[in-house]
Write a protein that holds these residues in place. Structure first.
Motif, PDB file in Angstrom:
ATOM      1  N   ARG A 183     152.897   6.343 128.003  1.00 49.84           N
ATOM      2  CA  ARG A 183     152.495   4.959 127.795  1.00 49.84           C
ATOM      3  C   ARG A 183     152.270   4.266 129.153  1.00 49.84           C
ATOM      4  N   LEU A 184     153.140   4.538 130.104  1.00 51.10           N
ATOM      5  CA  LEU A 184     152.986   3.921 131.435  1.00 51.10           C
ATOM      6  C   LEU A 184     151.702   4.397 132.113  1.00 51.10           C
ATOM      7  N   PHE A 185     151.511   5.718 132.162  1.00 51.50           N
ATOM      8  CA  PHE A 185     150.361   6.210 132.927  1.00 51.50           C
ATOM      9  C   PHE A 185     149.035   5.905 132.248  1.00 51.50           C
ATOM     10  N   SER A 186     149.046   5.626 130.927  1.00 52.75           N
ATOM     11  CA  SER A 186     147.774   5.306 130.278  1.00 52.75           C
ATOM     12  C   SER A 186     147.374   3.838 130.458  1.00 52.75           C
ATOM     13  N   LEU A 187     148.191   3.069 131.166  1.00 57.09           N
ATOM     14  CA  LEU A 187     147.792   1.694 131.481  1.00 57.09           C
ATOM     15  C   LEU A 187     146.571   1.714 132.409  1.00 57.09           C
ATOM     16  N   PRO A 188     145.758   0.640 132.367  1.00 59.51           N
ATOM     17  CA  PRO A 188     144.619   0.587 133.293  1.00 59.51           C
ATOM     18  C   PRO A 188     145.089   0.584 134.758  1.00 59.51           C
ATOM     19  N   THR A 189     144.261   1.192 135.616  1.00 59.66           N
ATOM     20  CA  THR A 189     144.629   1.315 137.035  1.00 59.66           C
ATOM     21  C   THR A 189     145.038  -0.013 137.654  1.00 59.66           C
ATOM     22  N   GLU A 190     144.292  -1.084 137.351  1.00 60.33           N
ATOM     23  CA  GLU A 190     144.624  -2.356 138.037  1.00 60.33           C
ATOM     24  C   GLU A 190     146.011  -2.848 137.632  1.00 60.33           C
ATOM     25  N   ARG A 191     146.443  -2.491 136.441  1.00 61.30           N
ATOM     26  CA  ARG A 191     147.797  -2.867 136.011  1.00 61.30           C
ATOM     27  C   ARG A 191     148.846  -2.062 136.795  1.00 61.30           C
ATOM     28  N   LYS A 192     148.608  -0.754 136.900  1.00 64.72           N
ATOM     29  CA  LYS A 192     149.565   0.097 137.619  1.00 64.72           C
ATOM     30  C   LYS A 192     149.658  -0.310 139.093  1.00 64.72           C
TER      31      LYS A 192
ATOM     32  N   SER B 278     152.547  12.331 136.571  1.00 64.53           N
ATOM     33  CA  SER B 278     151.407  12.461 135.657  1.00 64.53           C
ATOM     34  C   SER B 278     150.324  13.297 136.328  1.00 64.53           C
ATOM     35  N   TYR B 279     149.825  14.287 135.590  1.00 60.51           N
ATOM     36  CA  TYR B 279     148.771  15.165 136.077  1.00 60.51           C
ATOM     37  C   TYR B 279     147.622  15.099 135.081  1.00 60.51           C
ATOM     38  N   PRO B 280     146.668  14.204 135.326  1.00 60.53           N
ATOM     39  CA  PRO B 280     145.576  14.035 134.359  1.00 60.53           C
ATOM     40  C   PRO B 280     144.746  15.317 134.222  1.00 60.53           C
ATOM     41  N   VAL B 281     144.009  15.423 133.107  1.00 60.44           N
ATOM     42  CA  VAL B 281     143.096  16.543 132.902  1.00 60.44           C
ATOM     43  C   VAL B 281     142.182  16.631 134.125  1.00 60.44           C
ATOM     44  N   CYS B 282     141.989  17.849 134.632  1.00 61.66           N
ATOM     45  CA  CYS B 282     141.251  18.001 135.893  1.00 61.66           C
ATOM     46  C   CYS B 282     139.958  18.780 135.668  1.00 61.66           C
ATOM     47  N   PRO B 283     138.823  18.283 136.187  1.00 65.75           N
ATOM     48  CA  PRO B 283     137.548  18.970 135.958  1.00 65.75           C
ATOM     49  C   PRO B 283     137.464  20.340 136.644  1.00 65.75           C
ATOM     50  N   ASP B 284     138.273  20.586 137.660  1.00 67.58           N
ATOM     51  CA  ASP B 284     138.167  21.849 138.414  1.00 67.58           C
ATOM     52  C   ASP B 284     139.566  22.316 138.843  1.00 67.58           C
ATOM     53  N   PRO B 285     140.398  22.697 137.859  1.00 66.41           N
ATOM     54  CA  PRO B 285     141.810  22.939 138.151  1.00 66.41           C
ATOM     55  C   PRO B 285     142.071  24.063 139.150  1.00 66.41           C
ATOM     56  N   ASN B 286     141.153  25.032 139.243  1.00 67.84           N
ATOM     57  CA  ASN B 286     141.403  26.147 140.155  1.00 67.84           C
ATOM     58  C   ASN B 286     141.312  25.755 141.611  1.00 67.84           C
ATOM     59  N   ARG B 287     140.649  24.641 141.873  1.00 68.64           N
ATOM     60  CA  ARG B 287     140.530  24.217 143.273  1.00 68.64           C
ATOM     61  C   ARG B 287     141.419  23.014 143.579  1.00 68.64           C
ATOM     62  N   ALA B 288     142.129  22.504 142.557  1.00 65.98           N
ATOM     63  CA  ALA B 288     142.939  21.297 142.756  1.00 65.98           C
ATOM     64  C   ALA B 288     144.426  21.641 142.819  1.00 65.98           C
ATOM     65  N   MET B 289     145.208  20.683 143.298  1.00 68.45           N
ATOM     66  CA  MET B 289     146.662  20.859 143.394  1.00 68.45           C
ATOM     67  C   MET B 289     147.331  19.630 142.780  1.00 68.45           C
ATOM     68  N   GLY B 290     148.234  19.861 141.828  1.00 62.79           N
ATOM     69  CA  GLY B 290     148.910  18.734 141.189  1.00 62.79           C
ATOM     70  C   GLY B 290     149.949  18.119 142.119  1.00 62.79           C
ATOM     71  N   LEU B 291     150.876  18.944 142.542  1.00 59.20           N
ATOM     72  CA  LEU B 291     151.903  18.511 143.493  1.00 59.20           C
ATOM     73  C   LEU B 291     152.073  19.681 144.459  1.00 59.20           C
ATOM     74  N   ALA B 292     151.835  19.423 145.732  1.00 62.51           N
ATOM     75  CA  ALA B 292     151.829  20.491 146.738  1.00 62.51           C
ATOM     76  C   ALA B 292     153.236  21.063 146.938  1.00 62.51           C
ATOM     77  N   PRO B 293     153.317  22.264 147.510  1.00 59.16           N
ATOM     78  CA  PRO B 293     154.615  22.912 147.700  1.00 59.16           C
ATOM     79  C   PRO B 293     155.607  22.042 148.476  1.00 59.16           C
ATOM     80  N   HIS B 294     156.823  21.992 147.957  1.00 60.62           N
ATOM     81  CA  HIS B 294     157.872  21.215 148.627  1.00 60.62           C
ATOM     82  C   HIS B 294     159.227  21.680 148.103  1.00 60.62           C
TER      83      HIS B 294
END
Ligand SMILES: C=C1C[C@]23C[C@H]1CC[C@H]2[C@@]12CCC[C@@](C)(C(=O)O1)[C@H]2[C@@H]3C(=O)O
Ligand SMILES: O=C(O)CCC(=O)C(=O)O
Ligand SMILES: [Fe+2]
Length: 352
Positions: free
Chosen positions: A99-108, A214-230
């Motif tokens: 519910r929180l992450f689906s708020l509009p960007t300007e609200r967040k 939150s990790y939204p649906v990604c158009p190119d998941p093989n080239r993207a990183m949700g949360l980098a190594p840590h």
């Protein structure tokens, strides 16, 4: 763009996530090439057989202590089941997170996290240490989120706050129990060895942060990183991956190993401070989150910190002439400050 503007934009991008819903191709600043990745490629997963999957431990079982110790030495992580946190609360927490992450960007953006703070909405704090941006957004809170929630939902924040407070209370209880098992498995007893952990002056001053991811649906998941190594800057972290694939842990020899979602399980990560306390017996686990192109993944991470005034150092009982202390004493605050200066060199930097 002039150089000053460009560096300002970059600093801004490291703090504030993209408006992911309005992006249909992966921008270059989000495309992790093999050279920006610490391992081969973001979606390369080790085949998961029994030997190379993270242990799932029933903490109600009498054998739990040995299993926990082994998992903390070998993996720096494990999953717990049969912990007693009601499944209905898992579901409510996930619902409020979505519910929180689906708020509009300007609200967040009304509750944007300050650059060196933990609380509020933004990109992960580790972002500036990587050349590419991450396909994720986060929201951090410490105790009651009411001040921020009131800005997000002026009329309607009570339920969010109630659920997040209940979740934090359950996670805190669970952390205390699991830390007890972890230290107990090393032969430490509650009476003499865990005192520094106890609430002082009758109030519990441990510093805990609940982070929603939150990790939204990604158009190119093989080239993207949700949360980098840590590794986590905590004693331990309790993670609810909401029954969706994405979390991977790194194990020497095995590489990146996906953590299979188990409904109602909590993933326990050994954090850096536990590595110090255990004098290197337990290793903080290197981990990351990958993304996908079919479902919007969320997760919640509860970070257990020490009381703010406590010095964290190798426990005395684990130190003797053959096992000298490996780390200098630090307070939790000092450690976090150091971490966000030197990032993955931090444990080395306080090594004796
Ligand atoms: C108590 C903590 C732990 C923090 C910082 C602070 C609150 C937010 C946490 C996270 C959450 C997301 C990953 C991470 C790596 C990040 O960038 O922010 C975490 C970090 C850490 O474990 O270092
Ligand atoms: O989303 C996940 O599975 C990992 C989250 C995480 O590592 C963190 O919040 O520190
Ligand atoms: Fe983490």
């Amino acid at each position: 763009m002039n150089p000053t503007m460009e560096s300002q934009t970059q600093a801004f991008n490291h703090l504030l996530p993209l408006d992911f819903d309005n992006v249909s191709t992966l921008p270059d600043s989000y495309a992790w090439s093999t050279t920006t990745l610490p391992s081969d490629d973001p979606c390369h997963c080790t085949i998961n057989d029994r030997k190379t999957s993270l242990p799932v431990i029933d903490i109600g079982e009498p054998g739990a202590y040995d299993l926990v110790r082994h998992a903390c030495e070998k993996w720096g992580a494990f999953q717990v089941i049969n912990h007693g946190v009601p499944l209905s609360l898992f579901r409510e927490t996930e619902f409020q997170t979505r519910r929180l992450f689906s708020l509009p960007t300007e609200r967040k953006l009304l509750v944007a996290r300050p650059p060196s703070g933990f609380i509020g909405y933004g990109s992960a704090r580790i972002s500036p240490f990587y050349p590419k941006l991450m396909w994720s957004e986060g929201f951090g809170m410490k105790g009651s989120p009411v001040e921020l929630a009131r800005k997000l939902w002026p009329q309607d924040h009570a339920k969010f706050c109630e659920v997040m407070e209940r979740w934090q209370a359950e996670m805190k209880t669970m952390c205390d129990k699991i830390v007890g098992i972890m230290l107990g498995s090393l032969g430490l007893t509650h009476e003499d060895d865990m005192k520094w952990f106890e609430p002082k002056n009758g109030c519990d001053q441990t510093q805990c942060v609940l982070q929603l991811n939150s990790y939204p649906v990604c158009p190119d998941p093989n080239r993207a990183m949700g949360l980098a190594p840590h590794t986590d800057t905590s004693l331990i972290t309790l993670l609810n991956q909401c029954n969706i694939n994405g979390l991977q842990v790194y194990q020497d020899g095995a590489g990146w190993v996906p953590v299979e979602p188990v409904e109602g399980a909590l993933v326990v990560n050994v954090g850096d401070l536990m590595q110090i306390v255990s004098n290197g017996k337990f290793k903080s686990v290197l981990h990351r989150a990958v993304v996908n192109n079919t479902c919007h993944r969320v997760s919640t991470a509860f970070f257990l910190g020490p009381p703010s005034d406590a010095e964290v150092s190798p426990l005395r009982k684990l130190v003797d002439s053959t096992h000298p202390p490996l780390y200098q004493p630090v307070t939790g605050n000092e450690y976090v400050q150091l971490k966000y200066k030197v990032f993955n060199k931090v444990l080395e930097s306080i090594r004796l």
